[in-house]
Design a protein around this motif. Structure first.
Motif, PDB file in Angstrom:
ATOM      1  N   PRO A  72       0.822  -1.220   0.000  1.00  0.00           N
ATOM      2  CA  PRO A  72       0.000   0.000   0.000  1.00  0.00           C
ATOM      3  C   PRO A  72       0.852   1.266   0.000  1.00  0.00           C
ATOM      4  O   PRO A  72       1.988   1.259   0.479  1.00  0.00           O
ATOM      5  CB  PRO A  72      -0.809  -0.129   1.301  1.00  0.00           C
ATOM      6  CG  PRO A  72      -0.023  -1.057   2.161  1.00  0.00           C
ATOM      7  CD  PRO A  72       0.683  -2.005   1.243  1.00  0.00           C
ATOM      8  N   GLY A  73       0.293   2.335  -0.553  1.00  0.00           N
ATOM      9  CA  GLY A  73       0.986   3.619  -0.536  1.00  0.00           C
ATOM     10  C   GLY A  73       1.277   4.197  -1.899  1.00  0.00           C
ATOM     11  O   GLY A  73       1.929   5.246  -1.999  1.00  0.00           O
ATOM     12  N   THR A  74       0.789   3.563  -2.985  1.00  0.00           N
ATOM     13  CA  THR A  74       1.073   4.107  -4.318  1.00  0.00           C
ATOM     14  C   THR A  74       0.418   5.471  -4.524  1.00  0.00           C
ATOM     15  O   THR A  74       0.851   6.234  -5.387  1.00  0.00           O
ATOM     16  CB  THR A  74       0.600   3.135  -5.415  1.00  0.00           C
ATOM     17  OG1 THR A  74      -0.770   2.786  -5.189  1.00  0.00           O
ATOM     18  CG2 THR A  74       1.445   1.874  -5.419  1.00  0.00           C
ATOM     19  N   VAL A  75      -0.639   5.786  -3.754  1.00  0.00           N
ATOM     20  CA  VAL A  75      -1.254   7.108  -3.876  1.00  0.00           C
ATOM     21  C   VAL A  75      -0.246   8.198  -3.523  1.00  0.00           C
ATOM     22  O   VAL A  75      -0.223   9.276  -4.144  1.00  0.00           O
ATOM     23  CB  VAL A  75      -2.510   7.209  -2.984  1.00  0.00           C
ATOM     24  CG1 VAL A  75      -2.163   7.062  -1.516  1.00  0.00           C
ATOM     25  CG2 VAL A  75      -3.235   8.527  -3.227  1.00  0.00           C
ATOM     26  N   PHE A  76       0.633   7.924  -2.558  1.00  0.00           N
ATOM     27  CA  PHE A  76       1.654   8.904  -2.201  1.00  0.00           C
ATOM     28  C   PHE A  76       2.685   9.050  -3.319  1.00  0.00           C
ATOM     29  O   PHE A  76       3.199  10.146  -3.560  1.00  0.00           O
ATOM     30  CB  PHE A  76       2.348   8.498  -0.900  1.00  0.00           C
ATOM     31  CG  PHE A  76       1.438   8.503   0.301  1.00  0.00           C
ATOM     32  CD1 PHE A  76       0.900   9.679   0.771  1.00  0.00           C
ATOM     33  CD2 PHE A  76       1.109   7.329   0.947  1.00  0.00           C
ATOM     34  CE1 PHE A  76       0.053   9.703   1.872  1.00  0.00           C
ATOM     35  CE2 PHE A  76       0.269   7.323   2.051  1.00  0.00           C
ATOM     36  CZ  PHE A  76      -0.259   8.516   2.510  1.00  0.00           C
ATOM     37  N   MET A  77       2.979   7.942  -4.003  1.00  0.00           N
ATOM     38  CA  MET A  77       3.906   8.012  -5.133  1.00  0.00           C
ATOM     39  C   MET A  77       3.304   8.813  -6.285  1.00  0.00           C
ATOM     40  O   MET A  77       4.012   9.534  -6.988  1.00  0.00           O
ATOM     41  CB  MET A  77       4.253   6.598  -5.598  1.00  0.00           C
ATOM     42  CG  MET A  77       4.982   5.746  -4.561  1.00  0.00           C
ATOM     43  SD  MET A  77       6.599   6.426  -4.124  1.00  0.00           S
ATOM     44  CE  MET A  77       7.489   6.194  -5.664  1.00  0.00           C
ATOM     45  N   SER A  78       1.995   8.708  -6.472  1.00  0.00           N
ATOM     46  CA  SER A  78       1.338   9.498  -7.511  1.00  0.00           C
ATOM     47  C   SER A  78       1.372  10.986  -7.172  1.00  0.00           C
ATOM     48  O   SER A  78       1.599  11.834  -8.044  1.00  0.00           O
ATOM     49  CB  SER A  78      -0.113   9.032  -7.684  1.00  0.00           C
ATOM     50  OG  SER A  78      -0.171   7.688  -8.088  1.00  0.00           O
ATOM     51  N   LEU A  79       1.154  11.311  -5.914  1.00  0.00           N
ATOM     52  CA  LEU A  79       1.275  12.703  -5.473  1.00  0.00           C
ATOM     53  C   LEU A  79       2.686  13.218  -5.686  1.00  0.00           C
ATOM     54  O   LEU A  79       2.904  14.362  -6.105  1.00  0.00           O
ATOM     55  CB  LEU A  79       0.898  12.815  -3.998  1.00  0.00           C
ATOM     56  CG  LEU A  79      -0.585  12.674  -3.649  1.00  0.00           C
ATOM     57  CD1 LEU A  79      -0.765  12.498  -2.148  1.00  0.00           C
ATOM     58  CD2 LEU A  79      -1.370  13.892  -4.120  1.00  0.00           C
ATOM     59  N   LEU A  80       3.671  12.363  -5.414  1.00  0.00           N
ATOM     60  CA  LEU A  80       5.068  12.754  -5.577  1.00  0.00           C
ATOM     61  C   LEU A  80       5.392  13.050  -7.039  1.00  0.00           C
ATOM     62  O   LEU A  80       6.153  13.979  -7.339  1.00  0.00           O
ATOM     63  CB  LEU A  80       5.979  11.637  -5.057  1.00  0.00           C
ATOM     64  CG  LEU A  80       7.484  11.901  -5.115  1.00  0.00           C
ATOM     65  CD1 LEU A  80       7.857  13.089  -4.235  1.00  0.00           C
ATOM     66  CD2 LEU A  80       8.260  10.646  -4.681  1.00  0.00           C
ATOM     67  N   ALA A  81       4.802  12.293  -7.964  1.00  0.00           N
ATOM     68  CA  ALA A  81       5.028  12.538  -9.388  1.00  0.00           C
ATOM     69  C   ALA A  81       4.573  13.936  -9.773  1.00  0.00           C
ATOM     70  O   ALA A  81       5.247  14.648 -10.533  1.00  0.00           O
ATOM     71  CB  ALA A  81       4.287  11.492 -10.222  1.00  0.00           C
TER      72      ALA A  81
END
Length: 251
Positions: A94-103
């Protein structure tokens, strides 16, 4: 339910065969070598800030530190980002939403959306093939009822399967993680899975990446999906599944 009986009737592939273990280890080693290559080509520095973000505070710290490297070491940052995102998608971390925000915070809207859609599709595809090899026992033990429901829906919509898979990707009807793992088990063809993933993730990716530009204004991840955003996704999803519903209504 007939769907559940059919699924449970197949024997779990435990213990793993030599080739299944070899494929899984190859995937893991590919990620490790990719990250090692990035690490060896980056300048000596304190990288204690490099960790998977679990909240917005962690993400802001990561963003603030990576911004200093993105302009001079763009390639390394891109490779590192892609490897981490694909790894998380493959192994359901879990946590890919944070990676999308980081992009969005690092690369802007257009580049960020392209990056997120590419990595999310690649990670989902990797998860699809890994589940096809060794995922059946896991899915049967974690989501037996949900898998029976999914199998029944897929069987009813074979003629318009792309529309239905697009609907699932565009709306939060079923979790994306479950779709990635269960699709090969219920015989969703890969080309349908790929197209639905690639196209269906674009709207949600846009919403998340755009929010990443104003990262400091977010108070919680829940702020990403307000009523308007959810309603828009469901509207797009309803449009995508309309041909399926119309074909079922015909005599």
């Amino acid at each position: 339910m007939e769907g559940r009986e059919e699924i449970k009737g197949s024997k779990p592939s435990f213990p793993l065969t030599f080739w299944e273990v070899a494929v899984a280890l190859t995937v893991v080693m590919g990620f490790v070598l990719g990250l090692l290559g990035v690490y060896l080509t980056m300048p000596d520095s304190d990288y204690s800030f490099l960790k998977l973000p679990r909240n917005l505070e962690d993400l802001q710290i990561l963003r603030d530190n990576l911004e200093t490297y993105t302009s001079d070491y763009t390639f390394q940052v891109l490779v590192g980002y892609c490897v981490v995102y694909i790894f998380m998608q493959t192994f359901m971390i879990p946590g890919t939403v944070f990676m999308s925000l980081l992009a969005g915070a690092l690369f802007g809207v257009l580049k960020g959306v392209a990056l997120v859609v590419f990595t999310a599709t690649a990670g989902a595809s990797s998860c699809y093939f890994l589940s096809k090899l060794i995922g059946r026992p896991l899915v049967l033990s974690l989501w037996p009822d949900k898998l029976s429901f999914f199998q029944a829906q897929i069987a009813q919509r074979r003629e318009r399967l792309l529309n239905y898979m697009l609907f699932l990707r565009l709306t939060p009807t079923l979790p994306n993680t479950f779709i990635n793992v269960a699709s090969p088990i219920v015989d969703v063809p890969y080309h349908i899975f790929f197209l639905a993933t690639f196209i269906g993730l674009i709207p949600a990716a846009y919403i998340t990446v755009r929010a990443g530009i104003a990262l400091g204004e977010l108070r919680s991840v829940g702020d990403l999906y307000d009523f308007n955003s959810i309603a828009t996704l469901f509207l797009i999803g309803a449009v995508s599944i309309t041909p399926t519903l119309m074909s079922k209504s015909k005599p």
